[in-house]
Scaffold this motif. Structure first.
Motif, short mmCIF file in Angstrom:
data_model
loop_
_atom_site.label_atom_id
_atom_site.label_comp_id
_atom_site.label_asym_id
_atom_site.label_seq_id
_atom_site.Cartn_x
_atom_site.Cartn_y
_atom_site.Cartn_z
N ASP A 33 0.86 -1.18 0.00
CA ASP A 33 0.00 0.00 0.00
C ASP A 33 0.90 1.23 0.00
N GLY A 34 0.31 2.40 0.11
CA GLY A 34 1.08 3.63 -0.02
C GLY A 34 2.15 3.82 1.03
N SER A 35 2.04 3.12 2.16
CA SER A 35 3.02 3.27 3.23
C SER A 35 4.37 2.65 2.88
N ALA A 74 9.61 -7.38 7.60
CA ALA A 74 8.88 -7.95 6.47
C ALA A 74 7.49 -8.40 6.89
N ARG A 75 7.35 -8.93 8.09
CA ARG A 75 6.04 -9.39 8.56
C ARG A 75 5.07 -8.22 8.77
N VAL A 76 5.60 -7.08 9.17
CA VAL A 76 4.75 -5.89 9.29
C VAL A 76 4.22 -5.50 7.92
N LEU A 77 5.08 -5.52 6.92
CA LEU A 77 4.66 -5.18 5.56
C LEU A 77 3.67 -6.21 5.03
N PHE A 78 3.89 -7.47 5.37
CA PHE A 78 2.95 -8.52 4.95
C PHE A 78 1.57 -8.25 5.55
N PHE A 127 9.75 -11.53 -1.95
CA PHE A 127 9.35 -10.14 -2.15
C PHE A 127 10.20 -9.19 -1.31
N ALA A 128 10.44 -9.58 -0.07
CA ALA A 128 11.16 -8.73 0.88
C ALA A 128 12.36 -9.46 1.45
N GLY A 129 13.07 -10.18 0.61
CA GLY A 129 14.10 -11.10 1.06
C GLY A 129 15.29 -10.48 1.76
N LEU A 172 0.13 -12.56 -1.96
CA LEU A 172 1.28 -13.43 -1.74
C LEU A 172 1.13 -14.15 -0.40
N THR A 173 1.53 -15.41 -0.36
CA THR A 173 1.60 -16.11 0.91
C THR A 173 2.68 -15.47 1.78
#
Length: 258
Positions: free
Chosen positions: A43-45, A170-174, A161-163, A152-153
């Motif tokens: 999203d935009g964040s 990364a979990r926050v973005l997920f 994606f966020a490797g 995405l799973t």
């Protein structure tokens, strides 16, 4: 028999031969504003690490909330934000939103385009067919659908994606991942703004969402000023200063100076 790599190299050479000078050779208007557009699985964040760096340089910055429904609706959302800007504007797209930059960037208010590990189709081009001439990126296998909505799973998000981000980040973005509609992927651009506007491209060399060689092909085809970042698909988060510096260059400004 020609290999896929040799065919891709031939495509690059043919495409570049059709284009005018590079972005660095074109006059860059001094921008007052920057409009940022996000792609799939976000999203935009997702621009939160880049925004303060641009604001510190005196730029007005807006991050579009891309609806991820259809290309037409996504283009309209970006165009509404662009219409509110005053003076020359740099239009920046990450990932899928390169489609939006390519379409909306023809607006006379846009002085330069920046693609961050982004799609950059030609007018009317079937992007899926173009991507099919390059290796399939690992993230594609991690897309799941709930009816008409794709996402995405968690495993694919963290790995493909966020490797290069810390797992907790990364979990926050997920958690804020915005699903996309299947219809979004069927849209085609009607114009290619990069054929007439100075263009810049940040290639992610460790990308597992868009093949890095496809990114290189698109950047070279548009004769973009190109930087290569040792980053995942989310270079805008893992290497925000490098991404901000490229945007500042497109805005006709020196990094860190108003």
């Amino acid at each position: 028999m020609p290999t896929r790599r040799s065919m891709n190299q031939a495509l690059v050479a043919a495409a570049v031969a059709l284009l005018p000078g590079t972005a660095s050779a074109q006059a860059l208007p001094r921008a007052r504003s920057v409009v940022l557009v996000h792609g799939l699985f976000a999203d935009g964040s997702c621009w939160s690490e880049v925004i303060p760096r641009l604001q510190a340089a005196g730029l007005d910055v807006t991050s579009v909330q891309n609806p991820l429904t259809t290309l037409e609706e996504a283009v309209a959302s970006a165009r509404r934000v662009l219409d509110r800007q005053e003076g020359p504007t740099v239009l920046v797209g990450h990932s899928f939103s390169g489609m939006i930059v390519t379409e909306v960037g023809a607006d006379p208010k846009v002085g330069a385009l920046v693609y961050v590990a982004a799609r950059a189709p030609d007018a009317g081009e079937d992007y899926a067919a173009l991507a099919g001439t390059f290796p399939t990126p690992p993230a594609s296998a991690g897309i799941v659908y709930d009816g008409d909505e794709g996402r995405l799973t968690e495993a694919a998000f963290l790995r493909d994606f966020a490797g290069d981000l810390p797992p907790d980040r990364a979990r926050v973005l997920f958690a804020v991942q915005q699903p996309f509609r299947k219809a979004l992927l069927t849209g085609r651009t009607t114009r290619a703004a990069w054929r007439s506007k100075p263009s810049f491209y940040a290639v992610s060399t460790e990308d597992r969402t868009i093949d890095p060689d496809l990114e290189r092909f698109m950047a070279k085809r548009m004769n973009a000023k190109t930087v290569e970042l040792k980053a995942s698909h989310l270079s805008l988060i893992s290497q925000p200063q490098a991404v901000a510096d490229l945007i500042l260059e497109a805005a006709g400004r020196k990094p860190g100076r108003p």
